[in-house]
Scaffold this motif. Structure first.
Motif, short mmCIF file in Angstrom:
data_model
loop_
_atom_site.label_atom_id
_atom_site.label_comp_id
_atom_site.label_asym_id
_atom_site.label_seq_id
_atom_site.Cartn_x
_atom_site.Cartn_y
_atom_site.Cartn_z
N LYS A 280 0.84 -1.21 0.00
CA LYS A 280 0.00 0.00 0.00
C LYS A 280 0.87 1.26 0.00
N LYS A 281 1.92 1.25 0.82
CA LYS A 281 2.85 2.39 0.86
C LYS A 281 3.52 2.59 -0.49
N ALA A 282 3.95 1.48 -1.08
CA ALA A 282 4.62 1.57 -2.39
C ALA A 282 3.66 2.12 -3.44
N PHE A 283 2.41 1.70 -3.41
CA PHE A 283 1.44 2.20 -4.38
C PHE A 283 1.23 3.71 -4.20
N ARG A 284 1.07 4.15 -2.96
CA ARG A 284 0.88 5.59 -2.71
C ARG A 284 2.10 6.39 -3.19
N LYS A 285 3.28 5.89 -2.91
CA LYS A 285 4.49 6.58 -3.37
C LYS A 285 4.55 6.55 -4.89
N GLY A 286 4.16 5.45 -5.50
CA GLY A 286 4.13 5.34 -6.96
C GLY A 286 3.20 6.38 -7.58
#
Length: 143
Positions: free
Chosen positions: A78-84
């Motif tokens: 989820k964190k990676a998606f938001r940063k993406g």
């Protein structure tokens, strides 16, 4: 994907930001039946939801992880998606800033506004705005 770590994801983000590209998009991978990924996730019991739920709501899982791996938890995904999403918006903003033919001191603010998702969507879909953009482009090219 299996074996991918947060460090690998960060390298992908850095690569996207390193080059003058139009936009970079990052999504959660969706495992479909009869694929190697699906089989591996099923074998290792790594699905976060039932396979039926994932397949019936596949478009939802572009933004939401439907599995985890030993290297990346659901929270990490989820964190990676938001940063993406932020990296995607930044690549778009930089592209707009490079293309703007206005005084250089106005470019950062104008590109920030034009790269906002709702503004970008409105500009890309509105016929009136597209026509206005074409007229403004002609005016600025004559100057």
């Amino acid at each position: 994907s299996p074996g991918e770590t947060m460090q690998d994801v960060e390298k992908s983000f850095a690569l996207a930001l390193r080059y003058p590209i139009r936009i970079a998009r990052f999504y959660n991978i969706i495992p479909f039946p009869a694929t190697e990924l699906y089989t591996w996730l099923e074998k290792n019991n790594l699905f976060l939801h039932s396979q039926k739920h994932i397949l019936n709501n596949a478009s939802h899982f572009i933004n939401e992880p439907c599995f985890w791996t030993p290297e990346m938890s659901a929270q990490d995904r989820k964190k990676a998606f938001r940063k993406g999403q932020k990296v995607s918006q930044e690549t778009r903003r930089r592209h707009i800033e490079r293309k703007l033919r206005i005084p250089i001191f106005l470019r950062p603010l104008a590109s920030y506004i034009l790269a906002m998702p709702f503004v970008d969507s409105m500009l890309m879909s509105s016929l009136c705005v597209i026509r206005l953009k074409e007229k403004l482009k002609k005016i600025f090219q004559q100057s």
